[in-house]
Scaffold this active site. Sequence first.
Site, PDB file in Angstrom:
ATOM      1  N   ARG A  91      16.387  51.610  56.917  1.00 42.09           N
ATOM      2  CA  ARG A  91      16.998  50.843  57.872  1.00 42.09           C
ATOM      3  C   ARG A  91      15.926  49.694  58.348  1.00 42.09           C
ATOM      4  O   ARG A  91      14.980  49.928  58.375  1.00 42.09           O
ATOM      5  CB  ARG A  91      17.419  51.440  59.084  1.00 42.09           C
ATOM      6  CG  ARG A  91      18.392  52.435  59.089  1.00 42.09           C
ATOM      7  CD  ARG A  91      18.827  53.262  60.184  1.00 42.09           C
ATOM      8  NE  ARG A  91      17.850  53.662  60.717  1.00 42.09           N
ATOM      9  CZ  ARG A  91      17.448  55.047  60.583  1.00 42.09           C
ATOM     10  NH1 ARG A  91      18.268  56.068  59.897  1.00 42.09           N
ATOM     11  NH2 ARG A  91      16.403  55.777  61.240  1.00 42.09           N
ATOM     12  N   ARG A 108      19.929  36.293  48.243  1.00 42.33           N
ATOM     13  CA  ARG A 108      20.288  35.827  46.851  1.00 42.33           C
ATOM     14  C   ARG A 108      19.464  34.839  46.106  1.00 42.33           C
ATOM     15  O   ARG A 108      19.400  34.831  44.848  1.00 42.33           O
ATOM     16  CB  ARG A 108      21.690  35.237  46.833  1.00 42.33           C
ATOM     17  CG  ARG A 108      22.702  36.223  46.424  1.00 42.33           C
ATOM     18  CD  ARG A 108      24.165  35.442  46.378  1.00 42.33           C
ATOM     19  NE  ARG A 108      24.938  36.505  46.676  1.00 42.33           N
ATOM     20  CZ  ARG A 108      25.627  36.518  47.873  1.00 42.33           C
ATOM     21  NH1 ARG A 108      25.544  35.742  48.925  1.00 42.33           N
ATOM     22  NH2 ARG A 108      26.467  37.824  48.185  1.00 42.33           N
ATOM     23  N   CYS A 119      27.894  41.292  53.906  1.00 37.73           N
ATOM     24  CA  CYS A 119      27.687  40.933  55.260  1.00 37.73           C
ATOM     25  C   CYS A 119      28.612  41.214  55.994  1.00 37.73           C
ATOM     26  O   CYS A 119      29.838  41.274  55.600  1.00 37.73           O
ATOM     27  CB  CYS A 119      27.570  39.483  55.199  1.00 37.73           C
ATOM     28  SG  CYS A 119      25.897  38.835  54.609  1.00 37.73           S
ATOM     29  N   GLU A 148      28.610  43.288  63.625  1.00 39.43           N
ATOM     30  CA  GLU A 148      28.434  44.367  64.178  1.00 39.43           C
ATOM     31  C   GLU A 148      29.605  44.419  65.324  1.00 39.43           C
ATOM     32  O   GLU A 148      30.082  43.394  65.872  1.00 39.43           O
ATOM     33  CB  GLU A 148      27.129  44.342  65.104  1.00 39.43           C
ATOM     34  CG  GLU A 148      25.722  44.441  64.398  1.00 39.43           C
ATOM     35  CD  GLU A 148      25.446  45.615  63.952  1.00 39.43           C
ATOM     36  OE1 GLU A 148      25.717  46.735  64.761  1.00 39.43           O
ATOM     37  OE2 GLU A 148      24.835  45.989  63.053  1.00 39.43           O
ATOM     38  N   ARG A 188      20.617  43.149  61.065  1.00 42.47           N
ATOM     39  CA  ARG A 188      20.187  44.549  60.566  1.00 42.47           C
ATOM     40  C   ARG A 188      20.469  44.477  59.171  1.00 42.47           C
ATOM     41  O   ARG A 188      21.388  44.008  58.590  1.00 42.47           O
ATOM     42  CB  ARG A 188      21.030  45.646  61.132  1.00 42.47           C
ATOM     43  CG  ARG A 188      20.909  45.468  62.720  1.00 42.47           C
ATOM     44  CD  ARG A 188      21.825  46.608  63.507  1.00 42.47           C
ATOM     45  NE  ARG A 188      22.160  46.482  64.755  1.00 42.47           N
ATOM     46  CZ  ARG A 188      21.762  47.484  65.629  1.00 42.47           C
ATOM     47  NH1 ARG A 188      21.442  48.604  65.347  1.00 42.47           N
ATOM     48  NH2 ARG A 188      22.155  47.200  67.004  1.00 42.47           N
ATOM     49  N   TYR A 238      11.312  47.395  62.093  1.00 39.27           N
ATOM     50  CA  TYR A 238      11.851  46.868  63.157  1.00 39.27           C
ATOM     51  C   TYR A 238      10.973  45.811  63.790  1.00 39.27           C
ATOM     52  O   TYR A 238       9.909  46.246  64.009  1.00 39.27           O
ATOM     53  CB  TYR A 238      12.287  47.878  64.382  1.00 39.27           C
ATOM     54  CG  TYR A 238      13.473  49.126  64.081  1.00 39.27           C
ATOM     55  CD1 TYR A 238      14.743  48.401  64.146  1.00 39.27           C
ATOM     56  CD2 TYR A 238      13.057  50.176  63.350  1.00 39.27           C
ATOM     57  CE1 TYR A 238      15.769  49.448  63.660  1.00 39.27           C
ATOM     58  CE2 TYR A 238      14.026  50.755  62.973  1.00 39.27           C
ATOM     59  CZ  TYR A 238      15.551  50.223  63.065  1.00 39.27           C
ATOM     60  OH  TYR A 238      16.475  51.394  62.780  1.00 39.27           O
ATOM     61  N   ARG A 244      14.974  51.114  68.225  1.00 40.92           N
ATOM     62  CA  ARG A 244      14.462  52.594  67.468  1.00 40.92           C
ATOM     63  C   ARG A 244      12.931  52.300  67.816  1.00 40.92           C
ATOM     64  O   ARG A 244      12.257  52.555  66.912  1.00 40.92           O
ATOM     65  CB  ARG A 244      14.871  52.891  66.149  1.00 40.92           C
ATOM     66  CG  ARG A 244      16.122  53.036  65.853  1.00 40.92           C
ATOM     67  CD  ARG A 244      16.746  54.264  66.242  1.00 40.92           C
ATOM     68  NE  ARG A 244      15.852  55.431  66.107  1.00 40.92           N
ATOM     69  CZ  ARG A 244      16.268  56.257  65.085  1.00 40.92           C
ATOM     70  NH1 ARG A 244      17.441  56.080  64.412  1.00 40.92           N
ATOM     71  NH2 ARG A 244      15.604  57.338  65.038  1.00 40.92           N
TER      72      ARG A 244
END
Length: 121
Positions: free
Chosen positions: A6, A62, A74, A77, A89, A107, A115
């Site tokens: 992540r 890409r 894609c 959220e 993210r 992050y 997080r």
Amino acid sequence: MVRGIRGATTVTANDAEVILTATRELLEAIVAANGVEPDDIASVFITMSSDLNATFPAEAIRTMPGWEWVPLMCASEIDVPGSLPRCIRLLILTDTTQSQREVKHVYLGEAKRLRPDLAED
């Protein structure tokens, strides 16, 4: 073993070049932290908060050498009240010998608040 890595970052504006640059920087940080190569990657899922819509962030990946054949997706959220604005993210599914605990999630910037237990300074 396939593992998920992540990562998240934030941008200052809903601007195509800003989004593309931030996406590229986040991907590069994740790859460097985990020592993975495009050929190790099964797929990359990219989401953005609903206040970002100037471009598809997958365009940034890409155009990177070696990433042309990596499947990218894609999505938006879920618009939860109080969520972090202008957030990008990544979820990278990769073949690795690292255990879940050894995987380094990345992050950047304000996204470290998402997080703090995983964010490195």
